[in-house]
Design an enzyme around this catalytic site. Structure first.
Site, PDB file in Angstrom:
ATOM      1  N   GLY A  56      -8.726 -17.172  -2.475  1.00  0.00           N
ATOM      2  CA  GLY A  56      -7.914 -18.387  -2.522  1.00  0.00           C
ATOM      3  C   GLY A  56      -8.114 -19.097  -3.845  1.00  0.00           C
ATOM      4  O   GLY A  56      -9.096 -18.845  -4.547  1.00  0.00           O
ATOM      5  N   CYS A  83     -14.025 -12.707  -2.114  1.00  0.00           N
ATOM      6  CA  CYS A  83     -13.906 -13.680  -3.203  1.00  0.00           C
ATOM      7  C   CYS A  83     -14.065 -15.109  -2.670  1.00  0.00           C
ATOM      8  O   CYS A  83     -15.139 -15.473  -2.208  1.00  0.00           O
ATOM      9  CB  CYS A  83     -12.599 -13.471  -3.952  1.00  0.00           C
ATOM     10  SG  CYS A  83     -12.555 -14.354  -5.514  1.00  0.00           S
ATOM     11  N   TYR A  84     -13.007 -15.909  -2.655  1.00  0.00           N
ATOM     12  CA  TYR A  84     -13.122 -17.272  -2.109  1.00  0.00           C
ATOM     13  C   TYR A  84     -13.633 -17.206  -0.664  1.00  0.00           C
ATOM     14  O   TYR A  84     -14.408 -18.055  -0.232  1.00  0.00           O
ATOM     15  CB  TYR A  84     -11.758 -17.969  -2.153  1.00  0.00           C
ATOM     16  CG  TYR A  84     -11.775 -19.372  -1.574  1.00  0.00           C
ATOM     17  CD1 TYR A  84     -11.972 -20.476  -2.392  1.00  0.00           C
ATOM     18  CD2 TYR A  84     -11.599 -19.584  -0.209  1.00  0.00           C
ATOM     19  CE1 TYR A  84     -12.005 -21.760  -1.856  1.00  0.00           C
ATOM     20  CE2 TYR A  84     -11.624 -20.855   0.336  1.00  0.00           C
ATOM     21  CZ  TYR A  84     -11.822 -21.944  -0.494  1.00  0.00           C
ATOM     22  OH  TYR A  84     -11.858 -23.211   0.032  1.00  0.00           O
ATOM     23  N   HIS A 170     -12.541  -7.825  -5.482  1.00  0.00           N
ATOM     24  CA  HIS A 170     -11.360  -7.626  -4.620  1.00  0.00           C
ATOM     25  C   HIS A 170     -11.211  -6.149  -4.239  1.00  0.00           C
ATOM     26  O   HIS A 170     -10.655  -5.372  -5.013  1.00  0.00           O
ATOM     27  CB  HIS A 170     -10.100  -8.093  -5.357  1.00  0.00           C
ATOM     28  CG  HIS A 170     -10.005  -9.580  -5.443  1.00  0.00           C
ATOM     29  ND1 HIS A 170      -9.438 -10.346  -4.449  1.00  0.00           N
ATOM     30  CD2 HIS A 170     -10.433 -10.447  -6.381  1.00  0.00           C
ATOM     31  CE1 HIS A 170      -9.512 -11.623  -4.773  1.00  0.00           C
ATOM     32  NE2 HIS A 170     -10.116 -11.710  -5.943  1.00  0.00           N
ATOM     33  N   GLU A 172      -9.180  -4.885  -2.258  1.00  0.00           N
ATOM     34  CA  GLU A 172      -7.796  -4.549  -1.906  1.00  0.00           C
ATOM     35  C   GLU A 172      -6.941  -4.127  -3.099  1.00  0.00           C
ATOM     36  O   GLU A 172      -5.891  -3.533  -2.921  1.00  0.00           O
ATOM     37  CB  GLU A 172      -7.133  -5.742  -1.182  1.00  0.00           C
ATOM     38  CG  GLU A 172      -6.866  -6.981  -2.030  1.00  0.00           C
ATOM     39  CD  GLU A 172      -8.074  -7.910  -2.176  1.00  0.00           C
ATOM     40  OE1 GLU A 172      -9.211  -7.447  -1.986  1.00  0.00           O
ATOM     41  OE2 GLU A 172      -7.873  -9.097  -2.511  1.00  0.00           O
ATOM     42  N   GLY A 226      22.860  -4.270   4.503  1.00  0.00           N
ATOM     43  CA  GLY A 226      21.574  -4.282   3.815  1.00  0.00           C
ATOM     44  C   GLY A 226      20.535  -3.520   4.624  1.00  0.00           C
ATOM     45  O   GLY A 226      20.795  -3.092   5.756  1.00  0.00           O
ATOM     46  N   ASP A 228      17.573  -4.427   6.043  1.00  0.00           N
ATOM     47  CA  ASP A 228      16.964  -5.005   7.246  1.00  0.00           C
ATOM     48  C   ASP A 228      17.915  -4.986   8.442  1.00  0.00           C
ATOM     49  O   ASP A 228      17.531  -4.602   9.547  1.00  0.00           O
ATOM     50  CB  ASP A 228      16.506  -6.455   6.981  1.00  0.00           C
ATOM     51  CG  ASP A 228      15.652  -6.549   5.734  1.00  0.00           C
ATOM     52  OD1 ASP A 228      15.148  -5.500   5.305  1.00  0.00           O
ATOM     53  OD2 ASP A 228      15.513  -7.654   5.185  1.00  0.00           O
ATOM     54  N   LYS A 368       8.536  -4.996   3.880  1.00  0.00           N
ATOM     55  CA  LYS A 368       9.782  -4.336   3.477  1.00  0.00           C
ATOM     56  C   LYS A 368       9.654  -2.800   3.393  1.00  0.00           C
ATOM     57  O   LYS A 368      10.493  -2.077   3.885  1.00  0.00           O
ATOM     58  CB  LYS A 368      10.208  -4.893   2.115  1.00  0.00           C
ATOM     59  CG  LYS A 368      11.584  -4.462   1.685  1.00  0.00           C
ATOM     60  CD  LYS A 368      12.597  -5.433   2.202  1.00  0.00           C
ATOM     61  CE  LYS A 368      13.985  -5.126   1.732  1.00  0.00           C
ATOM     62  NZ  LYS A 368      14.931  -6.116   2.269  1.00  0.00           N
TER      63      LYS A 368
END
Ligand code: XMP
Length: 512
Positions: A56, A83-84, A170, A172, A226, A228, A368
């Site tokens: 954060g 981290c944070y 991090h 990730e 589209g 979605d 997505k």
């Protein structure tokens, strides 16, 4: 659908929060993001196997800094602070966090000092990605350091029970070597979360869930062509077959040949589609309107009216299927915030209450690219799944100033050229979204010894992971040149093309 046995990420506002969730899902473990302030009851009711506290932007010692509920630390659930998140754990448990004399942004070498299940399978030295100005200066009582870097004495540590961990780096991000291994050691090793989440299981479970929910009732779905709405429609149609009616509204603000994509999909997936031609209605309502928000509201309202009128009278539907995605629903600190009020995004949001429809949102847990994967499993053609996002208010918010038939015709031609040239150059898939904007200014030019005084087009092309942040695409100059030349040579009303090099933030992707 409520999941058990999964991992909860508590979001403290990091730009990487979504990435943590993605990495864990890629391991086959379902992962959900919740805002850091969710109550302990709400968290434990979900029965997660483990909790991750994200990074954060704040400092834990600032007044009002977001901190985890201390009761969380007393639950028996394993916790990993990143981290944070690590600093917040240290702060709450009585250690000290301070401003670092030397900030650490970018690569750093981690030195693993002690064997620990969190670092199982890692070498003694690993390259990791750091991004912090504060650091843990003193660990809470009973904590043990596991790893350090040159400037960070407590780069990884755990509490006396061995259930609560913190890492300053991090895991990730892809720049952290073995980062995925650290996340896997935590989720699968320490938390023992089952690796049973897959797109195939998602598809079959969701079809079953829709079938049960809908029963003998009818469903309606607004189909735009589209990604979605197409995936939603096909998924629902697999579940309930002909009980689904799709409605495609041509509001006159669509790109060239837009309805062809819908017809193609309808045929391929055997969807029942009502095509509604309503361009005239939308354009007359938009006459003289230049304010972007007013345009959006008019289009949203008119869409609801048209949709309402198109409802089958005899077999009145009870359900509305909508392609809402995960980034639209998470109350994430990093994703919400001011952007929610910057533009009123047009969708069919007002419909359900007005028409007493119940919502089905089968994609609301997905990102997505996961939606694209579902589409692939459902056999939806790549030409549809790979399409760039297109906003509900369509070309109206890409025509700055008044929307008229002739300006729409100009923009439609230009848009077609942009997409065609990017596709020919093999760049379409690399780009999140590319389009043209018609500006309300004219500029002087010279063509064949004659003075011209015509419109200016701005080209916008961005790379992005989720549309929330974006960078302008570095399209090679020769491709930009081809696009500009073809536009000016073939679209009569345009004599100048400019390229937009604004990232988001501070800009937004669309101009209005
Ligand atoms: P902005 O312009 O807010 O856009 O940076 C972020 C993403 O959202 C799309 N967008 C919309 N999509 N209805 C939609 O369905 C809308 O009203 C709308 N406005 C923007 C935009 O194209 C981009 O992908």
């Amino acid at each position: 659908m409520i999941h058990h046995d999964h991992i909860v990420v508590l979001d403290f506002g990091s730009q990487y929060t979504q990435l943590i969730a993605r990495r864990i899902r890629e391991m086959g473990v379902y992962c959900e993001i919740l805002p850091y302030w969710k109550s302990i009851d709400e968290i434990t009711r979900r029965k997660p196997r483990g909790i991750i506290l994200s990074g954060g932007p704040r400092s834990v010692y600032e007044p009002g800094a977001p901190l985890p509920d201390p009761k969380l630390l007393e639950s028996n659930i394993p916790i990993l602070g990143i981290c944070y998140g690590m600093q917040a754990l240290v702060q709450v448990m009585g250690g000290t966090v301070a401003r670092a004399s030397q900030k650490e942004f970018g690569p750093s070498t981690l030195e693993v000092k002690r064997r620990n299940p969190l670092f199982r399978g890692l070498r003694r030295r690993a390259r990791v990605w750091m991004s912090h100005s504060d650091y843990v200066a003193r660990l809470p009582k009973g904590w043990t350091v596991i790893a350090r870097t040159e400037t960070c004495p407590f780069a990884a540590a755990h509490d006396a029970t061995g259930r609560i961990f913190g890492v300053q780096f991090h895991p990730e991000v892809s720049h952290t070597h073995s980062g995925t291994k650290v996340l896997r050691n935590f989720t699968v090793g320490i938390c023992r979360a089952p690796t049973t989440w897959s797109m195939e299981s998602f598809v079959s479970e969701t079809i079953r869930w829709i079938r049960e929910k809908v029963g003998e009732e009818n469903v309606i779905c607004a189909l735009s062509g589209g990604v979605d709405s197409s995936v939603t429609a096909v998924l629902v149609s697999r579940a309930v077959g002909k009980k689904l009616t799709c409605v495609f509204v041509d509001n006159g603000l669509l790109r060239k040949n837009e309805d062809e994509a819908v017809r193609f999909l309808a045929k391929k997936a055997r969807l029942k589609v009502r095509y509604i031609r309503a361009a005239g209605r939308f354009l007359s309502k938009l006459r003289g309107i230049t304010n972007p928000e007013v345009k959006r509201q008019i289009i949203g309202r008119e869409f609801i009216r048209v949709f309402e009128e198109s409802m089958p009278r005899k077999s009145r539907p009870k359900f509305l299927a909508q392609g809402t995605l995960y980034p639209d629903v998470i109350e994430s600190v990093s994703l919400r915030g001011p952007s929610a009020t910057i533009k009123s995004h047009h969708n069919v949001g007002g419909l359900p209450r007005r028409m007493k429809l119940r919502l089905i949102e089968p994609l609301r847990e997905l990102f997505k690219d996961e939606v694209r994967e579902v589409g692939r499993l459902l056999g939806i053609p790549k030409a549809i799944l790979g399409r760039h996002p297109f906003p509900g208010p369509g070309l109206a918010i890409r025509i700055i100033g008044e929307v008229t038939r002739s300006r729409l015709a100009t923009l439609r031609e230009v848009d077609w050229i942009v997409i065609d040239e990017l596709t020919r150059a093999g760049l379409y898939e690399e780009i999140w979204q590319a389009f043209a904007v018609l500006l309300p200014v004219r500029s002087v030019g010279v063509m064949g010894d004659r003075r011209t005084y015509e419109s200016v087009i701005a080209i916008r092309a961005v790379t992005s992971r989720d549309g929330m942040t974006a960078d302008w695409a570095r399209i090679p100059h020769n491709v930009l040149e081809r696009i500009a030349t073809r536009i000016v040579n073939t679209v009569g009303q345009v004599n100048r093309v400019v390229y937009d090099i604004t990232s988001k933030p501070p800009g937004t992707i669309e101009w209005e």
